[in-house]
Design a protein around this motif. Structure first.
Motif, short mmCIF file in Angstrom:
data_model
loop_
_atom_site.label_atom_id
_atom_site.label_comp_id
_atom_site.label_asym_id
_atom_site.label_seq_id
_atom_site.Cartn_x
_atom_site.Cartn_y
_atom_site.Cartn_z
N PHE A 359 -3.00 125.22 -32.16
CA PHE A 359 -4.34 124.90 -32.65
C PHE A 359 -4.87 123.56 -32.15
CE2 PHE A 359 -2.93 127.80 -36.19
CZ PHE A 359 -3.83 128.82 -35.90
N ASN A 360 -4.06 122.82 -31.41
CA ASN A 360 -4.49 121.52 -30.92
C ASN A 360 -5.75 121.64 -30.06
OD1 ASN A 360 -4.31 119.31 -28.59
ND2 ASN A 360 -3.35 118.48 -30.43
N ASN A 361 -5.73 122.56 -29.14
CA ASN A 361 -6.88 122.75 -28.24
C ASN A 361 -7.80 123.87 -28.72
OD1 ASN A 361 -6.01 120.76 -26.38
ND2 ASN A 361 -4.53 122.22 -25.53
N GLN A 362 -7.22 124.88 -29.34
CA GLN A 362 -8.01 126.00 -29.85
C GLN A 362 -7.89 126.03 -31.37
OE1 GLN A 362 -7.51 129.78 -27.65
NE2 GLN A 362 -5.94 128.71 -26.47
N ASN A 396 -2.65 116.16 -33.10
CA ASN A 396 -3.76 116.87 -33.73
C ASN A 396 -4.77 115.90 -34.34
OD1 ASN A 396 -2.76 119.33 -33.01
ND2 ASN A 396 -1.95 119.86 -35.02
N ALA A 397 -4.30 114.76 -34.84
CA ALA A 397 -5.22 113.75 -35.35
C ALA A 397 -6.11 113.24 -34.23
CB ALA A 397 -4.43 112.60 -35.99
N ASN A 398 -5.52 113.02 -33.07
CA ASN A 398 -6.30 112.60 -31.90
C ASN A 398 -7.29 113.68 -31.50
OD1 ASN A 398 -5.68 109.94 -30.96
ND2 ASN A 398 -3.61 110.65 -30.53
N ALA A 399 -6.83 114.94 -31.55
CA ALA A 399 -7.71 116.05 -31.17
C ALA A 399 -8.91 116.14 -32.10
CB ALA A 399 -6.93 117.36 -31.20
N ALA A 400 -8.70 115.88 -33.39
CA ALA A 400 -9.81 115.90 -34.35
C ALA A 400 -10.80 114.79 -34.04
CB ALA A 400 -9.27 115.75 -35.77
N ALA A 401 -10.30 113.62 -33.64
CA ALA A 401 -11.18 112.51 -33.29
C ALA A 401 -11.94 112.81 -32.00
CB ALA A 401 -10.38 111.23 -33.14
N GLU A 402 -11.24 113.39 -31.03
CA GLU A 402 -11.88 113.72 -29.75
C GLU A 402 -12.94 114.80 -29.90
OE1 GLU A 402 -8.64 114.74 -27.24
OE2 GLU A 402 -7.90 112.68 -27.07
N ALA A 403 -12.80 115.62 -30.94
CA ALA A 403 -13.81 116.66 -31.21
C ALA A 403 -14.96 116.12 -32.05
CB ALA A 403 -13.15 117.84 -31.92
N GLU A 435 -3.83 103.00 -34.92
CA GLU A 435 -4.75 101.86 -34.96
C GLU A 435 -6.06 102.12 -34.24
OE1 GLU A 435 -4.84 97.04 -34.13
OE2 GLU A 435 -3.04 98.21 -33.71
N PRO A 436 -6.07 102.68 -33.03
CA PRO A 436 -7.36 102.92 -32.37
C PRO A 436 -8.27 103.82 -33.21
CG PRO A 436 -5.57 103.16 -30.80
CD PRO A 436 -4.94 103.06 -32.15
N LEU A 437 -7.68 104.85 -33.82
CA LEU A 437 -8.48 105.75 -34.65
C LEU A 437 -8.92 105.05 -35.92
CD1 LEU A 437 -6.57 109.17 -34.35
CD2 LEU A 437 -8.43 108.27 -32.95
N ARG A 438 -8.07 104.19 -36.46
CA ARG A 438 -8.43 103.46 -37.68
C ARG A 438 -9.65 102.57 -37.43
NH1 ARG A 438 -3.92 101.18 -38.66
NH2 ARG A 438 -4.32 99.07 -37.91
N LEU A 439 -9.64 101.88 -36.31
CA LEU A 439 -10.78 101.03 -35.97
C LEU A 439 -12.05 101.86 -35.82
CD1 LEU A 439 -9.05 98.64 -33.40
CD2 LEU A 439 -9.62 98.16 -35.79
N ASN A 440 -11.90 103.02 -35.21
CA ASN A 440 -13.04 103.92 -35.05
C ASN A 440 -13.57 104.38 -36.39
OD1 ASN A 440 -14.96 105.49 -33.87
ND2 ASN A 440 -13.55 106.85 -32.80
N ILE A 441 -12.66 104.73 -37.31
CA ILE A 441 -13.06 105.17 -38.65
C ILE A 441 -13.76 104.04 -39.39
CG2 ILE A 441 -12.15 105.90 -40.90
CD1 ILE A 441 -9.93 107.38 -39.37
N GLN A 442 -13.23 102.83 -39.26
CA GLN A 442 -13.86 101.68 -39.93
C GLN A 442 -15.28 101.45 -39.43
OE1 GLN A 442 -11.04 98.60 -39.05
NE2 GLN A 442 -9.67 99.14 -40.75
N ASN A 443 -15.50 101.74 -38.17
CA ASN A 443 -16.84 101.55 -37.60
C ASN A 443 -17.84 102.58 -38.11
OD1 ASN A 443 -16.01 99.34 -36.08
ND2 ASN A 443 -15.46 100.60 -34.31
N HIS A 444 -17.34 103.62 -38.78
CA HIS A 444 -18.22 104.65 -39.32
C HIS A 444 -18.45 104.48 -40.82
CE1 HIS A 444 -17.31 106.57 -35.47
NE2 HIS A 444 -18.32 107.38 -35.69
N ASP A 445 -18.30 103.24 -41.30
CA ASP A 445 -18.64 102.90 -42.68
C ASP A 445 -17.80 103.65 -43.71
OD1 ASP A 445 -20.02 101.37 -44.49
OD2 ASP A 445 -21.72 102.75 -44.68
#
Length: 709
Positions: A359-362, A396-403, A435-445
């Motif tokens: 399910f990572n890609n599909q 899969n967490a990365n895949a969710a962010a990339e989507a 950490e990269p995803l955390r910073l991204n999430i923080q930027n989304h309030d």
């Protein structure tokens, strides 16, 4: 002489008059129902038979007529005719009750009159088919209500009903099957049904040429196969073959939904899955689900997969059959129910690592799109699938962010459904582990969006929201945003929760937020320290996180920590404003320094204050003053010596010690104890304790005395 011509004539015999005590036959034609009801009390069989026949025709015309017969008192005399010696009378009375029993008021009266035994007796093998038909119809109508079901079961009605499933008359089969379907809603009836070996005759009805009989049989199987024993019996009687044949027959598409419901129950057993897989039925099932154009069929197929996927061996078999492709295809359905069922099936399949990787890609991109649906249930199911997919799976967490899933996930935090909020918070927590995803999430309030879930009344939402704070408030900027948004107050309130999971996660979040002094001070102001102290005093409510959070807050309030524990650790740095007012008991509140400065001198020990900033000597007129306020210093060395001596007299003085240069490492005895001050510690903005623990009040006295020489 008369001729004998008349002698050959036949002389007519005179008719004898009837006996005087016999009533001449009377033909009565009545157009009044009340008159016919009165005839039900007649002792004559012919009259009873004709009256019953007339009442039957009258009752057939509609509900109003049934009510009329009830009001005229027809029910009670009719019940007596159910056991009449004359077969025609008994048959006609049974026919009437088959019709009347559809009326709710009649049902109620029949229960009160306790006629169930008489009706069940009409199911005897020796009775004619028409009696079987209307007696079974009466029971089918009665069995729609719980009390009547109990009466039918207690009077042994289940066995003759099962026997009648093999009747040559389709109406008898239909009525008996309907009654059995109503009865098996009760667990006790299902158990008895297994003992009476009812599965084979029910399976035979699947071959009936009448759809209504097939449908009732499938519905009944759908109920009884909730029990493992019935599933085993169905499998042993080749029931799965019958069900698969129904799915393969396009002309029976009106039965496909119920057939899938039965298969869904059967797939809960590993043996059944193996059997259906070995016979090729599993591939047929998946292909059928994927290619069907009927939404309910696709939905039920996905539900069947979900039920079966809770078993690890079943998940393995499903993965080998590439069930994931079918589920991803179902996500694209236009029907919301199918989307929900497919998302739930994906959630169940996530326990298999191979499925998770697939399910990572599909799958993940499609689930992210479902988060934007207007249907709240769709969003909840999609969020659940994403939560399971991203748990312990960074890829899969990365895949969710990339989507581009962060924005829709944060939007779901304001959903009206608690399940959706909890699931979205879980996904964000899983993503924030990187950490990269955390910073991204923080930027989304995220810090502002998480406040509403923290205030939720649902304990699951509270727990997941607190956990999200723990994962995202890992730096000063995030904690500052949470503090400025008013998120600390609801977080502190969660510390009072009676739910262990909520209290644990809230304590963990407080521990993380206490990482900087400003946030820690705000938490203390909101009462976090007091609540945690109370929690930790309880043997049942405390946990490792509550203790860790309490200690973390104390480390940002060293004056309180020293007053409560009597020592500081080697990592604690004393800054300006540290004060020691002596040991306080647990549960006692430490007064702020400003309040202590306003107190009058008393017989309590001195309150000692550390202030490393430079100071201006007070006027000479102040040298002999014994009471010094906050922020002022004693300039006379004699005053310092005097105050040290007078301390033994328990006079209370407030001291402010000013130090302008580092102090050399020396040890001086004081009150029988040795203390040491680190040379390098004072080069920082505070003083650091090393490998020793001492009574700080004694140590400060030594320092004060040393500087006063």
């Amino acid at each position: 002489m008369r001729t004998s011509g008349k002698m050959g004539k036949k002389i007519k015999k005179e008719v004898e008059p009837p006996p005087k005590d016999v009533f001449d036959p009377l033909m009565i034609e009545s157009k009044k129902a009340a008159t016919v009801v009165l005839m039900l009390n007649s002792p004559e069989e012919e009259i009873l038979a004709k009256a019953c026949e007339a009442i039957y025709k009258f009752a057939l015309k509609g509900e109003e007529n049934k009510t009329t017969l009830l009001e005229l008192g027809a029910v009670e005399p009719l019940t007596k005719l159910l056991t009449h010696e004359d077969k025609i009378v008994r048959r006609n009375a049974t026919m009437i009750f088959g019709i009347l029993a559809s009326n709710n008021d009649v049902k109620k009266l029949l229960r009160e009159l306790d006629v169930m035994n008489s009706v069940i007796a009409q199911l005897a093998p020796e009775e004619e088919v028409v009696i079987h038909e209307f007696a079974s119809l009466c029971l089918a109508n009665m069995s729609a209500e719980y009390t009547s079901k109990v009466q039918i079961f207690e009077h042994g009605g289940l066995e003759p009903l099962i026997r009648l499933l093999s009747s040559p008359d389709p109406d008898v089969k239909k009525n008996s099957m309907e009654c059995i379907y109503n009865l098996v809603q009760d667990f006790q009836c299902r158990t008895t049904l297994q003992e009476l070996n009812a599965i084979p005759p029910i399976l035979d009805l699947l071959k009936s040429e009448y759809p209504v009989i097939q449908l009732l049989a499938l519905k009944t199987l759908g109920v009884i196969t909730n029990d493992k024993e019935s599933r085993t019996m169905l499998r042993d009687n080749q029931g799965l073959d019958h069900l698969i044949k129904i799915l393969e027959t396009k002309e029976l598409n009106d039965l496909h939904i119920e057939a899938l419901a039965v298969i869904a129950n059967c797939l809960e057993d590993m043996d059944t899955v193996v059997q259906i897989q070995q016979t090729g039925g599993l591939k047929k099932l998946l292909s059928f689900a994927e290619n069907s154009t009927i939404p309910d069929i696709q939905k039920n197929a996905a539900k069947a997969i979900t039920k079966a996927a809770y078993d690890p061996e079943n998940r393995k078999l499903f993965h080998e059959q590439e069930v994931e492709k079918c589920l991803v295809a179902l996500l694209g359905s236009e029907n919301d129910g199918t989307k929900i069922a497919a998302s739930q099936a994906i959630s169940a399949m996530c326990e298999n690592s191979g499925s998770k990787d697939f399910f990572n890609n599909q799958g993940i991109p499609q689930l992210i799109q479902l988060l934007k649906s207007d249907n709240e249930e769709v969003r909840e199911a999609a969020a659940l699938a994403l939560a399971n997919l991203t748990t312990c799976n960074p890829a899969n967490a990365n895949a969710a962010a990339e989507a581009d899933g962060i924005d829709p996930l944060i939007n779901v935090l304001s959903s009206k459904r608690d399940g959706a909020i909890a699931n979205a918070a879980t996904v964000l927590t899983n993503m924030a582990m990187q950490e990269p995803l955390r910073l991204n999430i923080q930027n989304h309030d995220i810090m502002h969006a998480i406040i509403s879930p923290l205030r939720s009344a649902n304990t699951v939402v509270q727990s997941k929201a607190a956990l999200a704070v723990t994962a995202t408030a890992c730096d000063v900027e995030a904690r500052t945003e949470l503090r400025n948004s008013g998120g600390l107050e609801p977080l502190v309130e969660l510390l009072r929760s009676k739910n262990d999971e909520v209290r644990k996660h809230a304590s963990w979040a407080v521990m993380v937020c206490a990482g900087d002094e400003l946030t820690a001070n705000e938490l203390c102001r909101l009462g976090a320290l007091d609540i945690l102290e109370e929690v930790n005093l309880s043997g049942t409510r405390k946990n490792k996180f509550s203790e860790a959070a309490y200690n973390k807050l104390l480390n940002n309030n060293l004056s309180l920590k020293y007053s409560q524990t009597g020592y500081l650790s080697s990592s604690n740095i004393i800054n300006d404003g540290f004060y020691d007012c002596g040991r306080i008991n647990p549960g006692t509140k430490l007064l702020p320094l400003k309040e202590l400065c306003l107190q009058e001198p008393s017989d309590l020990r001195a309150v000692l204050l550390i202030n490393s900033k430079s100071y201006v000597s007070p006027p000479s007129s102040m040298e002999d003053k014994s009471d010094v306020g906050y922020g002022r210093s004693i300039s006379s060395s004699s005053s310092l010596r005097r105050s040290s001596k007078e301390k033994t007299k328990k006079n209370s003085y407030h001291f402010s010690a000013g130090f302008g240069s580092p102090i050399e490492d020396k040890s001086e005895p004081a009150s029988g104890r040795n203390t040491v001050l680190s040379k390098s510690a004072t080069k920082e903005k505070g003083w650091r304790f090393r490998r020793y623990r001492c009574r700080f009040a004694t140590w400060v006295n030594c320092v004060l005395l040393k500087f006063s020489v």
